[in-house]
Design a protein around this motif. Structure first.
Motif, PDB file in Angstrom:
ATOM      1  N   MET A 104       5.598  58.479 -32.139  1.00 27.34           N
ATOM      2  CA  MET A 104       6.295  59.492 -32.952  1.00 27.34           C
ATOM      3  C   MET A 104       5.480  59.878 -34.182  1.00 27.34           C
ATOM      4  O   MET A 104       5.840  60.814 -34.888  1.00 27.34           O
ATOM      5  CB  MET A 104       7.672  58.969 -33.380  1.00 27.34           C
ATOM      6  N   ARG A 105       4.402  59.146 -34.483  1.00 27.06           N
ATOM      7  CA  ARG A 105       3.561  59.514 -35.630  1.00 27.06           C
ATOM      8  C   ARG A 105       2.749  60.762 -35.335  1.00 27.06           C
ATOM      9  O   ARG A 105       2.456  61.533 -36.231  1.00 27.06           O
ATOM     10  CB  ARG A 105       2.593  58.374 -35.958  1.00 27.06           C
ATOM     11  N   THR A 106       2.370  60.909 -34.072  1.00 25.45           N
ATOM     12  CA  THR A 106       1.445  62.001 -33.746  1.00 25.45           C
ATOM     13  C   THR A 106       2.018  63.010 -32.766  1.00 25.45           C
ATOM     14  O   THR A 106       1.575  64.150 -32.735  1.00 25.45           O
ATOM     15  CB  THR A 106       0.160  61.428 -33.120  1.00 25.45           C
ATOM     16  N   ASP A 107       2.952  62.612 -31.964  1.00 21.80           N
ATOM     17  CA  ASP A 107       3.441  63.502 -30.906  1.00 21.80           C
ATOM     18  C   ASP A 107       4.664  64.292 -31.357  1.00 21.80           C
ATOM     19  O   ASP A 107       5.414  63.855 -32.228  1.00 21.80           O
ATOM     20  CB  ASP A 107       3.802  62.687 -29.659  1.00 21.80           C
ATOM     21  N   ALA A 108       4.849  65.430 -30.728  1.00 20.44           N
ATOM     22  CA  ALA A 108       6.034  66.244 -31.012  1.00 20.44           C
ATOM     23  C   ALA A 108       7.268  65.544 -30.451  1.00 20.44           C
ATOM     24  O   ALA A 108       7.180  64.825 -29.440  1.00 20.44           O
ATOM     25  CB  ALA A 108       5.877  67.614 -30.376  1.00 20.44           C
ATOM     26  N   ALA A 109       8.394  65.759 -31.105  1.00 13.99           N
ATOM     27  CA  ALA A 109       9.638  65.115 -30.665  1.00 13.99           C
ATOM     28  C   ALA A 109       9.952  65.453 -29.213  1.00 13.99           C
ATOM     29  O   ALA A 109      10.390  64.578 -28.444  1.00 13.99           O
ATOM     30  CB  ALA A 109      10.788  65.543 -31.576  1.00 13.99           C
ATOM     31  N   ALA A 110       9.707  66.698 -28.835  1.00 19.24           N
ATOM     32  CA  ALA A 110      10.018  67.112 -27.460  1.00 19.24           C
ATOM     33  C   ALA A 110       9.182  66.321 -26.456  1.00 19.24           C
ATOM     34  O   ALA A 110       9.675  65.940 -25.383  1.00 19.24           O
ATOM     35  CB  ALA A 110       9.752  68.606 -27.302  1.00 19.24           C
ATOM     36  N   ASP A 111       7.922  66.054 -26.820  1.00 17.64           N
ATOM     37  CA  ASP A 111       7.049  65.304 -25.912  1.00 17.64           C
ATOM     38  C   ASP A 111       7.497  63.839 -25.813  1.00 17.64           C
ATOM     39  O   ASP A 111       7.463  63.234 -24.743  1.00 17.64           O
ATOM     40  CB  ASP A 111       5.595  65.367 -26.392  1.00 17.64           C
ATOM     41  N   VAL A 112       7.866  63.274 -26.954  1.00 15.68           N
ATOM     42  CA  VAL A 112       8.327  61.881 -26.955  1.00 15.68           C
ATOM     43  C   VAL A 112       9.593  61.763 -26.103  1.00 15.68           C
ATOM     44  O   VAL A 112       9.710  60.876 -25.255  1.00 15.68           O
ATOM     45  CB  VAL A 112       8.596  61.385 -28.395  1.00 15.68           C
ATOM     46  N   LEU A 113      10.512  62.686 -26.319  1.00 19.52           N
ATOM     47  CA  LEU A 113      11.767  62.651 -25.551  1.00 19.52           C
ATOM     48  C   LEU A 113      11.515  62.836 -24.060  1.00 19.52           C
ATOM     49  O   LEU A 113      12.122  62.151 -23.234  1.00 19.52           O
ATOM     50  CB  LEU A 113      12.705  63.757 -26.050  1.00 19.52           C
ATOM     51  N   ALA A 114      10.613  63.760 -23.751  1.00 21.97           N
ATOM     52  CA  ALA A 114      10.304  63.990 -22.335  1.00 21.97           C
ATOM     53  C   ALA A 114       9.762  62.706 -21.715  1.00 21.97           C
ATOM     54  O   ALA A 114      10.114  62.355 -20.581  1.00 21.97           O
ATOM     55  CB  ALA A 114       9.289  65.119 -22.212  1.00 21.97           C
ATOM     56  N   GLY A 115       8.907  62.003 -22.448  1.00 21.06           N
ATOM     57  CA  GLY A 115       8.356  60.748 -21.940  1.00 21.06           C
ATOM     58  C   GLY A 115       9.414  59.676 -21.797  1.00 21.06           C
ATOM     59  O   GLY A 115       9.432  58.927 -20.818  1.00 21.06           O
ATOM     60  N   MET A 116      10.302  59.599 -22.781  1.00 22.30           N
ATOM     61  CA  MET A 116      11.343  58.573 -22.742  1.00 22.30           C
ATOM     62  C   MET A 116      12.337  58.823 -21.606  1.00 22.30           C
ATOM     63  O   MET A 116      12.886  57.881 -21.035  1.00 22.30           O
ATOM     64  CB  MET A 116      12.097  58.538 -24.074  1.00 22.30           C
ATOM     65  N   GLN A 117      12.567  60.099 -21.317  1.00 23.65           N
ATOM     66  CA  GLN A 117      13.618  60.419 -20.345  1.00 23.65           C
ATOM     67  C   GLN A 117      13.070  60.847 -18.988  1.00 23.65           C
ATOM     68  O   GLN A 117      13.835  61.292 -18.131  1.00 23.65           O
ATOM     69  CB  GLN A 117      14.515  61.517 -20.942  1.00 23.65           C
ATOM     70  N   ALA A 118      11.746  60.732 -18.810  1.00 25.85           N
ATOM     71  CA  ALA A 118      11.141  61.179 -17.552  1.00 25.85           C
ATOM     72  C   ALA A 118      11.682  60.381 -16.368  1.00 25.85           C
ATOM     73  O   ALA A 118      12.030  59.205 -16.497  1.00 25.85           O
ATOM     74  CB  ALA A 118       9.628  61.032 -17.636  1.00 25.85           C
ATOM     75  N   ALA A 119      11.693  61.057 -15.223  1.00 21.72           N
ATOM     76  CA  ALA A 119      12.196  60.387 -14.022  1.00 21.72           C
ATOM     77  C   ALA A 119      11.198  59.370 -13.489  1.00 21.72           C
ATOM     78  O   ALA A 119      11.561  58.333 -12.942  1.00 21.72           O
ATOM     79  CB  ALA A 119      12.488  61.427 -12.950  1.00 21.72           C
ATOM     80  N   SER A 120       9.887  59.658 -13.682  1.00 23.34           N
ATOM     81  CA  SER A 120       8.867  58.737 -13.162  1.00 23.34           C
ATOM     82  C   SER A 120       8.023  58.203 -14.311  1.00 23.34           C
ATOM     83  O   SER A 120       7.964  58.806 -15.386  1.00 23.34           O
ATOM     84  CB  SER A 120       7.976  59.458 -12.155  1.00 23.34           C
ATOM     85  N   PRO A 121       7.339  57.071 -14.098  1.00 28.94           N
ATOM     86  CA  PRO A 121       6.527  56.486 -15.180  1.00 28.94           C
ATOM     87  C   PRO A 121       5.369  57.382 -15.587  1.00 28.94           C
ATOM     88  O   PRO A 121       4.959  58.260 -14.834  1.00 28.94           O
ATOM     89  CB  PRO A 121       6.000  55.188 -14.550  1.00 28.94           C
TER      90      PRO A 121
END
Lengths: 130, 290
Positions: A104-121
């Protein structure tokens, strides 16, 4: 606990951990607020902690529990090198595989959320996003 | 390890037998509790989170009577928050905590008049650390120690001087991180080849100063104090003192508070010699063990 759901260690869904970094202003406020909002509004189970650094200094037993439990783990915090170091120093080294750390220091919130909620690793071998 | 007690945890239960909170209220409740220092778990939907340790209170909009809940630590407070405003729920959690002590984030500590401990301490990247013990020799505050297997470890994190990352500057392998620092690679950002070169140059700066940067800093501080007493303009003297110290402090990014807190030159020498001896003994033991 009675009447609460048992610990579902066989659940294939990743466990989610969010760090608020509440003791310093090194993570942009808007990013951590947006990520928290996204996680909370999704209604999906997750764990939120005030500050992983503070927990590591106390060797909080919850870190050991998070690191040792089977199944994938996704963490929204800061630099993966720092997060792994904190867990390790607290005597709760994270496994090399199955852990994704979103920064979260460098990435956009949308990208972090997408990673956290992604269907696959995540595609990188360790799952860490730098 | 620091002695601060483990803060209480809160579970927001939304599984069978309970009504989910509105999304906006759930978000607000999480933010408020986290900013007061509580860990919070949302349980009951999708994959359930790990049953938290040290749970103090379970919140839920229960259908009927709230369930009886027990944890390894005994009975847990269960609160039906149906129809409650978020602020009311937050206050109920505070009340349930009772007299149990906890560290507080700065904003919450300021609001309640309590004290806070900023979690500032070195974190070792064991993939980079070569066990050279330079940090142990350098630190005057006993932050570092040696494990039973003769490896470097952070023994007394609470001894670390807040906002001082000086030991990371003397690490030739860029293995020391301070996650709350404002810039990389000290904050844990990936280490580049140029970082390694730059950090080595900073070690050289320390060597150019005679290998004992603390003694030099102390000397400069004493000189500045002496000038301060002679000069008529206190403001001018203070400005000069700041300029002198800044030049050296910048070389190792040492905060002014740390300089001001340095012990006497004799004490510094004693501690430095002691730390160096410990480091040497640990290195020898590690070599003998291999």
């Amino acid at each position: 606990m009675t009447d609460l759901p048992p610990n579902t260690t066989h659940d294939p869904q990743p466990r989610l951990l969010y760090c608020r970094c509440a003791y310093a202003q090194v993570v942009p406020e808007d990013v951590k607020d947006e990520v928290l909002a996204g996680l909370a509004e999704s209604g999906r189970a997750f764990e939120a902690v005030p500050d992983l650094c503070e927990m590591a200094a106390r060797r909080d037993p919850q870190l050991q529990q998070l690191a040792s439990e089977a199944g994938p783990l996704r963490i929204a915090a800061c630099w993966p090198r720092a997060v792994r170091g904190l867990f390790s120093q607290a005597g709760a080294a994270l496994p090399k595989e199955g852990v994704e750390i979103h920064n979260m220091r460098t990435d956009a919130a949308a990208d972090v959320l997408a990673g956290m909620q992604a269907a696959s690793p995540a595609s990188s071998p360790s799952g860490d996003t730098p | 390890m620091i002695a601060t007690p483990t803060p209480p945890r809160v579970v927001l239960y939304e599984g069978p037998g309970a009504e989910p909170m509105e999304a906006a209220n759930r978000r607000e409740l999480f933010a408020r509790l986290l900013d007061r220092g509580y860990a919070v778990t949302l349980a009951g939907q999708g994959s359930s989170a790990t049953p938290p340790l040290a749970t103090v209170i379970v919140l839920g909009r229960f259908h009927g009577a709230p369930p009886a809940v027990e944890s390894a630590e005994g009975a847990v407070c269960v609160r039906d928050i149906t129809g409650e405003a978020v602020e009311q729920t937050v206050e109920a959690v505070e009340a349930a905590r009772g007299t149990r002590q906890m560290n507080r984030p700065p904003a919450a500590a300021a609001a309640t008049g309590g004290e806070t401990w900023k979690p500032w301490f070195p974190v070792i990247d064991m993939d980079r650390c070569t066990n050279c013990m330079q940090c142990l020799s350098f630190c005057l505050f006993d932050v570092y120690g040696v494990s039973e297997t003769h490896h470097l470890q952070v023994e007394n994190p609470a001894n670390c001087k807040v906002n001082c990352p000086a030991c990371s500057r003397v690490c030739p392998d860029v293995a020391i991180m301070f996650p709350k620092y404002h810039a990389g690679p000290i904050d844990g950002a990936p280490v580049s080849e140029s970082d390694v070169t730059r950090e080595k140059m900073k070690v050289d700066i320390s060597a150019l100063l005679g290998g004992d940067i603390y003694a030099k800093l102390r000397e400069r501080s004493a000189e500045a104090k002496s000038r301060f007493s002679r000069e008529r303009s206190a403001d001018q003297a203070l400005a000069e003192r700041r300029r002198c110290l800044k030049k050296l402090a910048d070389a190792a990014a040492i905060p002014q508070e740390v300089l001001d807190a340095l012990p006497s030159p004799e004490e510094i020498q004693r501690r430095a010699a002691e730390a160096a001896a410990r480091a040497e003994a640990a290195r020898a033991a590690a070599e003998a063990a291999t």
